[in-house]
Design a protein around this motif. Structure first.
Motif, PDB file in Angstrom:
ATOM      1  N   SER A  97       0.830  -1.196   0.000  1.00 35.63           N
ATOM      2  CA  SER A  97       0.000   0.000   0.000  1.00 35.63           C
ATOM      3  C   SER A  97       0.867   1.249   0.000  1.00 35.63           C
ATOM      4  O   SER A  97       2.063   1.195   0.278  1.00 35.63           O
ATOM      5  CB  SER A  97      -0.905  -0.013   1.235  1.00 35.63           C
ATOM      6  OG  SER A  97      -1.850   1.024   1.181  1.00 35.63           O
ATOM      7  N   ARG A 126       0.345  -0.363  -9.771  1.00 37.35           N
ATOM      8  CA  ARG A 126       0.005  -1.782  -9.872  1.00 37.35           C
ATOM      9  C   ARG A 126       1.050  -2.550 -10.667  1.00 37.35           C
ATOM     10  O   ARG A 126       1.577  -3.556 -10.216  1.00 37.35           O
ATOM     11  CB  ARG A 126      -1.359  -1.949 -10.531  1.00 37.35           C
ATOM     12  CG  ARG A 126      -1.694  -3.414 -10.699  1.00 37.35           C
ATOM     13  CD  ARG A 126      -2.951  -3.693 -11.438  1.00 37.35           C
ATOM     14  NE  ARG A 126      -3.054  -5.153 -11.574  1.00 37.35           N
ATOM     15  CZ  ARG A 126      -4.143  -5.768 -11.873  1.00 37.35           C
ATOM     16  NH1 ARG A 126      -5.246  -5.111 -12.075  1.00 37.35           N
ATOM     17  NH2 ARG A 126      -4.149  -7.082 -11.977  1.00 37.35           N
ATOM     18  N   HIS A 132      -1.111  -3.071  -4.122  1.00 38.35           N
ATOM     19  CA  HIS A 132      -2.482  -3.583  -4.100  1.00 38.35           C
ATOM     20  C   HIS A 132      -3.472  -2.462  -3.817  1.00 38.35           C
ATOM     21  O   HIS A 132      -4.606  -2.481  -4.288  1.00 38.35           O
ATOM     22  CB  HIS A 132      -2.603  -4.664  -3.014  1.00 38.35           C
ATOM     23  CG  HIS A 132      -3.992  -5.101  -2.729  1.00 38.35           C
ATOM     24  ND1 HIS A 132      -4.685  -4.716  -1.601  1.00 38.35           N
ATOM     25  CD2 HIS A 132      -4.843  -5.874  -3.432  1.00 38.35           C
ATOM     26  CE1 HIS A 132      -5.891  -5.246  -1.618  1.00 38.35           C
ATOM     27  NE2 HIS A 132      -6.017  -5.946  -2.715  1.00 38.35           N
ATOM     28  N   ARG A 133      -3.036  -1.447  -3.072  1.00 42.40           N
ATOM     29  CA  ARG A 133      -3.947  -0.414  -2.575  1.00 42.40           C
ATOM     30  C   ARG A 133      -3.230   0.929  -2.512  1.00 42.40           C
ATOM     31  O   ARG A 133      -2.042   0.998  -2.235  1.00 42.40           O
ATOM     32  CB  ARG A 133      -4.380  -0.827  -1.164  1.00 42.40           C
ATOM     33  CG  ARG A 133      -5.236   0.143  -0.427  1.00 42.40           C
ATOM     34  CD  ARG A 133      -5.498  -0.420   1.001  1.00 42.40           C
ATOM     35  NE  ARG A 133      -6.186   0.530   1.804  1.00 42.40           N
ATOM     36  CZ  ARG A 133      -5.606   1.530   2.472  1.00 42.40           C
ATOM     37  NH1 ARG A 133      -4.304   1.693   2.431  1.00 42.40           N
ATOM     38  NH2 ARG A 133      -6.322   2.369   3.175  1.00 42.40           N
ATOM     39  N   GLN A 177      -9.631   5.347  -0.698  1.00 45.93           N
ATOM     40  CA  GLN A 177      -8.713   4.288  -1.102  1.00 45.93           C
ATOM     41  C   GLN A 177      -9.126   3.767  -2.464  1.00 45.93           C
ATOM     42  O   GLN A 177     -10.283   3.898  -2.877  1.00 45.93           O
ATOM     43  CB  GLN A 177      -8.695   3.127  -0.114  1.00 45.93           C
ATOM     44  CG  GLN A 177      -9.923   2.250  -0.153  1.00 45.93           C
ATOM     45  CD  GLN A 177      -9.784   1.011   0.714  1.00 45.93           C
ATOM     46  OE1 GLN A 177      -8.795   0.826   1.413  1.00 45.93           O
ATOM     47  NE2 GLN A 177     -10.781   0.156   0.675  1.00 45.93           N
ATOM     48  N   ARG A 178      -8.141   3.216  -3.146  1.00 46.93           N
ATOM     49  CA  ARG A 178      -8.425   2.481  -4.373  1.00 46.93           C
ATOM     50  C   ARG A 178      -7.722   1.147  -4.258  1.00 46.93           C
ATOM     51  O   ARG A 178      -6.503   1.091  -4.029  1.00 46.93           O
ATOM     52  CB  ARG A 178      -7.929   3.228  -5.606  1.00 46.93           C
ATOM     53  CG  ARG A 178      -8.174   2.389  -6.853  1.00 46.93           C
ATOM     54  CD  ARG A 178      -7.954   3.105  -8.134  1.00 46.93           C
ATOM     55  NE  ARG A 178      -8.024   2.108  -9.212  1.00 46.93           N
ATOM     56  CZ  ARG A 178      -7.595   2.326 -10.439  1.00 46.93           C
ATOM     57  NH1 ARG A 178      -7.106   3.504 -10.766  1.00 46.93           N
ATOM     58  NH2 ARG A 178      -7.674   1.390 -11.348  1.00 46.93           N
ATOM     59  N   ILE A 179      -8.506   0.089  -4.394  1.00 43.15           N
ATOM     60  CA  ILE A 179      -7.936  -1.248  -4.478  1.00 43.15           C
ATOM     61  C   ILE A 179      -7.573  -1.449  -5.945  1.00 43.15           C
ATOM     62  O   ILE A 179      -8.428  -1.354  -6.826  1.00 43.15           O
ATOM     63  CB  ILE A 179      -8.943  -2.322  -4.008  1.00 43.15           C
ATOM     64  CG1 ILE A 179      -9.438  -2.030  -2.583  1.00 43.15           C
ATOM     65  CG2 ILE A 179      -8.330  -3.719  -4.121  1.00 43.15           C
ATOM     66  CD1 ILE A 179      -8.375  -2.016  -1.522  1.00 43.15           C
ATOM     67  N   HIS A 181      -6.212  -4.155  -7.452  1.00 41.52           N
ATOM     68  CA  HIS A 181      -6.510  -5.502  -7.985  1.00 41.52           C
ATOM     69  C   HIS A 181      -6.808  -6.422  -6.801  1.00 41.52           C
ATOM     70  O   HIS A 181      -6.518  -6.107  -5.658  1.00 41.52           O
ATOM     71  CB  HIS A 181      -5.336  -6.043  -8.797  1.00 41.52           C
ATOM     72  CG  HIS A 181      -4.094  -6.243  -7.974  1.00 41.52           C
ATOM     73  ND1 HIS A 181      -3.870  -7.357  -7.209  1.00 41.52           N
ATOM     74  CD2 HIS A 181      -3.023  -5.437  -7.755  1.00 41.52           C
ATOM     75  CE1 HIS A 181      -2.720  -7.253  -6.585  1.00 41.52           C
ATOM     76  NE2 HIS A 181      -2.182  -6.087  -6.899  1.00 41.52           N
ATOM     77  N   ASP A 182      -7.372  -7.549  -7.134  1.00 40.04           N
ATOM     78  CA  ASP A 182      -7.602  -8.597  -6.130  1.00 40.04           C
ATOM     79  C   ASP A 182      -6.885  -9.880  -6.524  1.00 40.04           C
ATOM     80  O   ASP A 182      -7.318 -10.977  -6.169  1.00 40.04           O
ATOM     81  CB  ASP A 182      -9.111  -8.858  -5.950  1.00 40.04           C
ATOM     82  CG  ASP A 182      -9.764  -7.785  -5.076  1.00 40.04           C
ATOM     83  OD1 ASP A 182      -9.109  -7.332  -4.117  1.00 40.04           O
ATOM     84  OD2 ASP A 182     -10.903  -7.406  -5.375  1.00 40.04           O
ATOM     85  N   ASP A 183      -5.795  -9.728  -7.260  1.00 36.70           N
ATOM     86  CA  ASP A 183      -4.998 -10.887  -7.638  1.00 36.70           C
ATOM     87  C   ASP A 183      -4.464 -11.572  -6.381  1.00 36.70           C
ATOM     88  O   ASP A 183      -4.330 -10.937  -5.323  1.00 36.70           O
ATOM     89  CB  ASP A 183      -3.820 -10.481  -8.518  1.00 36.70           C
ATOM     90  CG  ASP A 183      -4.249  -9.814  -9.806  1.00 36.70           C
ATOM     91  OD1 ASP A 183      -5.445  -9.901 -10.151  1.00 36.70           O
ATOM     92  OD2 ASP A 183      -3.390  -9.186 -10.459  1.00 36.70           O
ATOM     93  N   GLU A 184      -4.119 -12.813  -6.524  1.00 36.09           N
ATOM     94  CA  GLU A 184      -3.528 -13.540  -5.399  1.00 36.09           C
ATOM     95  C   GLU A 184      -2.243 -12.835  -4.968  1.00 36.09           C
ATOM     96  O   GLU A 184      -1.439 -12.417  -5.807  1.00 36.09           O
ATOM     97  CB  GLU A 184      -3.230 -14.982  -5.798  1.00 36.09           C
ATOM     98  CG  GLU A 184      -2.732 -15.799  -4.640  1.00 36.09           C
ATOM     99  CD  GLU A 184      -2.883 -17.277  -4.874  1.00 36.09           C
ATOM    100  OE1 GLU A 184      -2.045 -18.015  -4.350  1.00 36.09           O
ATOM    101  OE2 GLU A 184      -3.825 -17.680  -5.567  1.00 36.09           O
ATOM    102  N   PRO A 185      -2.055 -12.649  -3.653  1.00 38.48           N
ATOM    103  CA  PRO A 185      -0.843 -11.969  -3.176  1.00 38.48           C
ATOM    104  C   PRO A 185       0.420 -12.711  -3.624  1.00 38.48           C
ATOM    105  O   PRO A 185       0.467 -13.928  -3.624  1.00 38.48           O
ATOM    106  CB  PRO A 185      -0.978 -12.017  -1.654  1.00 38.48           C
ATOM    107  CG  PRO A 185      -2.434 -12.247  -1.401  1.00 38.48           C
ATOM    108  CD  PRO A 185      -2.938 -13.035  -2.570  1.00 38.48           C
TER     109      PRO A 185
END
Length: 187
Positions: A97, A126, A132-133, A177-179, A181-185
């Motif tokens: 982040s 990204r 991620h955030r 906040q802006r996420i 992506h939600d890709d696997e860490p």
């Protein structure tokens, strides 16, 4: 970490700041001093000099080398600085982040430059930085910046009382906040 320059408009590029930007940044801050005053902390007089900006840039570039900050300038075709945008307090590992801060010169307001710059920085955050955030804050009455953040996919997540000392007083801020992506860490 290599981050190439990006053309935002026909006469404006977004590029990493360098130590050579000190004089142009000082001139931009002097030119926009009154415009920025209600939105920023009070600054010592040295901040508005080439030497003061050289010190600020030196610290930001040291943090860039440590992958803790990414400082950009918006440079016009004539070499003038039209604003800055920075990812700061970068934390990698499982958090991934950062905080986002930016300003655009008074004479370039209303042209979509902040929106274009924030979108570009989110993409770099990204794809290159691996975040991620991203978190951003605005004063409660900074509706222009709130519109920019909304256009760029940020969502409001709260309000922080007396969050930052701005223009000589502790001021409440909206938190966004802006996420990315939600890709696997990744490890």
């Amino acid at each position: 970490m290599h981050i190439p320059a990006e053309e935002l408009t026909d006469d404006l590029i977004l590029r990493l700041a360098t130590e050579a930007d000190a004089a142009a940044l000082a001139a931009a801050y002097v030119e926009n001093r009154e415009y920025l005053a209600p939105w920023e902390p009070r600054r010592p007089e040295r901040f508005f000099t080439a030497a003061g900006q050289a010190a600020v840039l030196g610290e930001r570039l040291r943090q860039y080398a440590e992958r803790r900050t990414v400082p950009w300038v918006l440079e016009a075709a004539d070499g003038r600085i039209a604003g800055t945008i920075t990812l700061s307090s970068i934390v990698l590992g499982p958090f991934r982040s950062s905080y986002l801060g930016y300003w655009i010169a008074a004479d370039r307001q209303g042209r979509g430059l902040a929106t274009a710059a924030v979108r570009a920085v989110c993409r770099v955050a990204r794809e290159t930085v691996g975040l991620h955030r991203i978190e951003a804050t605005t004063l409660l009455d900074n509706t222009g910046s709130q519109r920019v953040l909304a256009k760029c996919g940020f969502e409001q997540i709260g309000t922080a009382p007396r969050y930052l000392a701005i223009d000589g007083a502790w001021r409440d801020h909206r938190l966004f906040q802006r996420i990315l992506h939600d890709d696997e860490p990744s490890l």
